[in-house]
Enzyme design. Sequence first.
Site, PDB file in Angstrom:
ATOM      1  N   ASP A  13      93.907  55.482  79.623  1.00 45.39           N
ATOM      2  CA  ASP A  13      93.270  55.424  78.598  1.00 45.39           C
ATOM      3  C   ASP A  13      92.699  55.069  77.444  1.00 45.39           C
ATOM      4  O   ASP A  13      91.978  55.284  76.325  1.00 45.39           O
ATOM      5  CB  ASP A  13      93.115  56.917  78.065  1.00 45.39           C
ATOM      6  N   LYS A  16      91.091  49.740  77.947  1.00 45.30           N
ATOM      7  CA  LYS A  16      91.221  48.639  78.693  1.00 45.30           C
ATOM      8  C   LYS A  16      90.132  47.864  79.473  1.00 45.30           C
ATOM      9  O   LYS A  16      89.562  47.379  79.424  1.00 45.30           O
ATOM     10  CB  LYS A  16      92.185  49.195  79.755  1.00 45.30           C
ATOM     11  N   GLY A  40      89.951  55.751  84.669  1.00 47.28           N
ATOM     12  CA  GLY A  40      88.073  55.152  84.567  1.00 47.28           C
ATOM     13  C   GLY A  40      88.298  54.411  82.964  1.00 47.28           C
ATOM     14  O   GLY A  40      88.686  54.829  82.878  1.00 47.28           O
ATOM     15  N   HIS A  41      87.567  53.939  83.125  1.00 50.36           N
ATOM     16  CA  HIS A  41      86.945  53.228  82.116  1.00 50.36           C
ATOM     17  C   HIS A  41      85.492  53.429  81.574  1.00 50.36           C
ATOM     18  O   HIS A  41      84.381  53.627  82.417  1.00 50.36           O
ATOM     19  CB  HIS A  41      86.855  51.617  81.945  1.00 50.36           C
ATOM     20  N   THR A  42      85.430  53.794  80.171  1.00 47.40           N
ATOM     21  CA  THR A  42      84.077  54.104  79.807  1.00 47.40           C
ATOM     22  C   THR A  42      84.320  53.187  78.472  1.00 47.40           C
ATOM     23  O   THR A  42      84.682  52.863  77.593  1.00 47.40           O
ATOM     24  CB  THR A  42      84.049  55.211  78.616  1.00 47.40           C
ATOM     25  N   GLN A 223      95.238  52.825  84.801  1.00 51.20           N
ATOM     26  CA  GLN A 223      96.457  53.084  84.134  1.00 51.20           C
ATOM     27  C   GLN A 223      97.456  53.087  83.049  1.00 51.20           C
ATOM     28  O   GLN A 223      97.226  51.975  82.128  1.00 51.20           O
ATOM     29  CB  GLN A 223      97.180  53.669  85.869  1.00 51.20           C
ATOM     30  N   VAL A 413      86.742  49.537  66.530  1.00 51.54           N
ATOM     31  CA  VAL A 413      86.925  50.448  65.134  1.00 51.54           C
ATOM     32  C   VAL A 413      85.243  51.134  66.058  1.00 51.54           C
ATOM     33  O   VAL A 413      85.001  51.644  64.670  1.00 51.54           O
ATOM     34  CB  VAL A 413      86.722  49.203  64.394  1.00 51.54           C
TER      35      VAL A 413
END
Length: 427
Positions: A13, A16, A40-42, A223, A413
């Site tokens: 998390d 990536k 997952g990726h956001t 992961q 940022v």
Amino acid sequence: MPALIVIGAQWGDEGKGKATDQLGTDVDYVVKFNGGNNAGHTIVVDGEKFALHLIPAGALTDTCTPVIGGGVVVDLDVLFQEVEELEARGIDMSKLRVASTAHIIPSYNRTLDKVTERFLGNRKIGTTGRGIGPTYADKMNRIGLRIQDLFDAPILRQKVEAALDQKNNLLVKVFNSRAADADIVTAELLKYADRIKPLVANVPNLLNDALDRGETVVFEGGQATMLDVDHGTYPFVTSSSATAGGACTGSGVGPTRIDRVVGVSKAYITRVGEGPFPTELFDESGDWLRERGGEFGVTTGRPRRCGWYDAVIARYATRVNSLTDLVLTKLDVLSTLDQIPVCVAYEIDGVRHDEMPADQTSFHHAKPIYEYFPGWQEDITAVRSFEDLPQNAQDYVHAIEKLSGVRVSSIGVGPGREQTIVRHPLV
């Protein structure tokens, strides 16, 4: 730099997906090499949020080919649901490629994952219940199902039946659950054969040919280091190789072709699931980090456990991955703090340890030794140059570099694609 690995340097998390996405048009291929839809990726593009679970972040860049490597386990339902959702939002998914050797998550492994966790009770691992672990176990036990098996119905039926000879005994006799039917499972899988066939590729050839042409390939890890099945906090880990070495085995590209290994870390640290976590915060500071950082799982929605930056883990990740660069995300979350603790070592049974202990028992009893750095009050979400950061924020980044043993090349940022400070270009 034609071959670049992007790897999580903590417990996952870390951002990536955003780190990969930011490489943008400089990248020709993005390869997911391990894991499945258990992480997952956001990614936020022009204010629009995309949540990716199985498909690599490169799918959001028109000039990039997203690739699912042979080290991934694929839930076909999830794959095509995600494809449909992205296509509905104007993303061209015809360029997606899936390794013929990737393993399939059958419905019986999702069932087995869930009932096993319930059976373990207080000893549970904290899996997502999506069948990832049982499918990797089948792979190692040589009773797994691969994408290429979808194109030979009799062989697929034989393999399902062989797997169920074992699985149904467990489901019925140990877990008191209903047996799976081989004909039903086979039919469930075969309905995807025609749909996935145009996407299937010989991924080792595809990627090595691309590198021969001088094209850029990014290997995107699922992961993270501390969840690696060999190098993480076993048994509270995932079931695949989440460190840099897994990029080679999960894609078919050899180690001598890798040019740079980029670790991604938050400016603090989080984890989900069970297992030891030396800097975990159980007070209002942990609640503050969770709420301010939006620390809830992309795939599961589970609240993440939060703690201060752990430089011991960072040094360990630098070593086991041979990191060349670090992407530091969510620095803006720390704004308004008067001081920021950083774990620089552990105290275990009265003895200081500057490096990761060699055994799990010691790590479980590790207590953080903190150094404190002055914070800053300014909003830094609009800053795009390192020199424009508050001096205390610059000093914090320099301290992270020194303590982690690797340069910080990029700083997040804010959640947006553009909210990034680039100190050293990655490609």
